[in-house]
Design a protein around this motif. Structure first.
Motif, PDB file in Angstrom:
ATOM      1  N   LEU A   1       0.787  -1.329  -0.206  1.00  0.00           N
ATOM      2  CA  LEU A   1      -0.011   0.154   0.184  1.00  0.00           C
ATOM      3  C   LEU A   1       1.023   1.188   0.040  1.00  0.00           C
ATOM      4  CD1 LEU A   1      -3.205   0.666   0.420  1.00  0.00           C
ATOM      5  CD2 LEU A   1      -2.528   0.956   2.977  1.00  0.00           C
ATOM      6  N   ALA A   2       0.679   2.239  -0.868  1.00  0.00           N
ATOM      7  CA  ALA A   2       1.220   3.257  -0.761  1.00  0.00           C
ATOM      8  C   ALA A   2       0.617   4.605  -0.107  1.00  0.00           C
ATOM      9  CB  ALA A   2       1.656   4.152  -2.330  1.00  0.00           C
ATOM     10  N   SER A   3      -0.507   4.586  -0.153  1.00  0.00           N
ATOM     11  CA  SER A   3      -1.249   5.546   0.528  1.00  0.00           C
ATOM     12  C   SER A   3      -2.633   5.102   1.203  1.00  0.00           C
ATOM     13  CB  SER A   3      -1.355   6.835   0.191  1.00  0.00           C
ATOM     14  OG  SER A   3      -2.101   7.949   0.715  1.00  0.00           O
ATOM     15  N   LEU A   4      -3.019   5.326   2.340  1.00  0.00           N
ATOM     16  CA  LEU A   4      -4.272   5.052   2.905  1.00  0.00           C
ATOM     17  C   LEU A   4      -5.009   6.470   3.433  1.00  0.00           C
ATOM     18  CD1 LEU A   4      -6.582   3.234   3.583  1.00  0.00           C
ATOM     19  CD2 LEU A   4      -5.419   2.759   5.704  1.00  0.00           C
ATOM     20  N   ARG A   5      -5.813   7.052   3.073  1.00  0.00           N
ATOM     21  CA  ARG A   5      -6.431   8.269   3.576  1.00  0.00           C
ATOM     22  C   ARG A   5      -7.919   8.023   3.644  1.00  0.00           C
ATOM     23  NH1 ARG A   5      -3.383  13.057   1.777  1.00  0.00           N
ATOM     24  NH2 ARG A   5      -1.268  12.236   0.957  1.00  0.00           N
ATOM     25  N   GLN A   6      -8.242   8.981   4.890  1.00  0.00           N
ATOM     26  CA  GLN A   6      -9.627   9.053   5.197  1.00  0.00           C
ATOM     27  C   GLN A   6     -10.043  10.713   5.389  1.00  0.00           C
ATOM     28  OE1 GLN A   6     -10.899   7.049   8.638  1.00  0.00           O
ATOM     29  NE2 GLN A   6     -12.698   6.346   7.998  1.00  0.00           N
TER      30      GLN A   6
ATOM     31  N   ASN B   1      -7.182  12.856   5.191  1.00  0.00           N
ATOM     32  CA  ASN B   1      -5.696  12.676   6.236  1.00  0.00           C
ATOM     33  C   ASN B   1      -5.341  11.431   5.984  1.00  0.00           C
ATOM     34  OD1 ASN B   1      -6.579  15.156   7.821  1.00  0.00           O
ATOM     35  ND2 ASN B   1      -8.336  13.979   8.419  1.00  0.00           N
ATOM     36  N   ILE B   2      -3.991  11.176   6.117  1.00  0.00           N
ATOM     37  CA  ILE B   2      -3.156   9.988   6.172  1.00  0.00           C
ATOM     38  C   ILE B   2      -3.743   9.152   7.367  1.00  0.00           C
ATOM     39  CG2 ILE B   2      -1.056   8.820   6.012  1.00  0.00           C
ATOM     40  CD1 ILE B   2      -0.036  11.503   4.383  1.00  0.00           C
ATOM     41  N   VAL B   3      -3.980   8.056   7.130  1.00  0.00           N
ATOM     42  CA  VAL B   3      -4.296   6.965   8.335  1.00  0.00           C
ATOM     43  C   VAL B   3      -3.805   5.843   8.401  1.00  0.00           C
ATOM     44  CG1 VAL B   3      -6.517   8.082   8.735  1.00  0.00           C
ATOM     45  CG2 VAL B   3      -6.501   6.238   7.462  1.00  0.00           C
TER      46      VAL B   3
ATOM     47  N   GLU C   1     -15.441   4.703   4.711  1.00  0.00           N
ATOM     48  CA  GLU C   1     -14.914   4.945   3.682  1.00  0.00           C
ATOM     49  C   GLU C   1     -13.318   5.502   3.506  1.00  0.00           C
ATOM     50  OE1 GLU C   1     -17.597   7.267   0.927  1.00  0.00           O
ATOM     51  OE2 GLU C   1     -19.095   5.553   1.165  1.00  0.00           O
ATOM     52  N   CYS C   2     -12.885   5.224   2.403  1.00  0.00           N
ATOM     53  CA  CYS C   2     -11.335   5.565   2.547  1.00  0.00           C
ATOM     54  C   CYS C   2     -10.892   5.633   1.041  1.00  0.00           C
ATOM     55  CB  CYS C   2     -10.289   4.678   3.325  1.00  0.00           C
ATOM     56  SG  CYS C   2     -10.614   2.960   2.816  1.00  0.00           S
ATOM     57  N   GLY C   3      -9.369   6.227   0.866  1.00  0.00           N
ATOM     58  CA  GLY C   3      -8.960   6.341  -0.361  1.00  0.00           C
ATOM     59  C   GLY C   3      -7.664   5.622  -0.234  1.00  0.00           C
ATOM     60  N   VAL C   4      -7.457   4.531  -1.218  1.00  0.00           N
ATOM     61  CA  VAL C   4      -6.339   3.679  -1.467  1.00  0.00           C
ATOM     62  C   VAL C   4      -5.480   3.748  -2.645  1.00  0.00           C
ATOM     63  CG1 VAL C   4      -5.704   1.407  -1.520  1.00  0.00           C
ATOM     64  CG2 VAL C   4      -7.515   1.831  -0.245  1.00  0.00           C
TER      65      VAL C   4
END
Length: 187
Positions: A139-144, A147-149, A157-160
């Motif tokens: 995983l390069a980035s996990l955001r909600q 914000n980086i989480v 929900e989140c962004g991957v």
């Protein structure tokens, strides 16, 4: 039992009595150890020759102790066990591009809803489409909410963003996989 082909016991020689200089020579040539059962200690000359040639000589008074030692040495030769466990699953709802810094390509973000467990930043990710894994990697980035989480739980929900992959499609399943590698403890 011993899994086929993973480790093999090769008996180089089987003799009666204590280890001899010939036994040490054979063991040294084969890269072997000498295990004896209920024998007197080797002579000083044999012990010295074994030390010089790096051959281990061990005598056992209890046969089960000898067998346990053989098993312990075999287990040490076996490849480690990899345990793979799914710790969370998310469904891709939509994709979008995230603006990149100057000189970098924009990243493709998978907008997801976590449906079970947790998605964790420090784990391995598998992207599954039509029941086939189409990508696996870190995983390069996990955001909600921008914000980086580190973790996102079920229902959220989140962004991957994945390293080296951006071909997400709505409906893809993102599996968060925990991989642990441990040495074998038994045959």
């Amino acid at each position: 039992g011993l899994p086929q082909g993973e480790a093999v016991v090769r008996v180089v020689a089987a003799e009666l009595g204590p280890a001899t200089e010939h036994d040490v020579d054979v063991a040294a040539a084969a890269g072997a150890i000498i295990l004896t059962f209920a024998c007197r200690p080797p002579s000083a000359a044999v012990a010295r020759e074994a030390r010089i040639k790096g051959v281990e000589i061990t005598d056992y008074k209890i046969i089960y102790a000898l067998l346990d030692e053989v098993e312990r040495r075999l287990v040490a030769l076996l490849p480690p066990v990899e345990e793979i466990r799914c710790v969370g699953e998310a469904h891709v709802l939509q994709t979008f591009e995230m603006k990149a810094k100057a000189g970098e390509a924009p990243a493709v973000v998978a907008g997801c809803r976590v449906v079970s467990g947790t998605v964790q930043a420090a784990t391995y990710i598998e992207v599954v489409r039509d029941e086939q894994v189409v990508h696996s990697g870190p995983l390069a980035s996990l955001r909600q909410n921008k914000n980086i989480v580190k973790t996102v739980g079920a229902g959220a929900e989140c962004g991957v963003v994945l390293e080296g992959f951006g071909a997400f499609e709505a409906g893809d399943v993102i599996r968060c996989v925990s991989r642990t590698v441990a040495p074998r403890t038994h045959l």
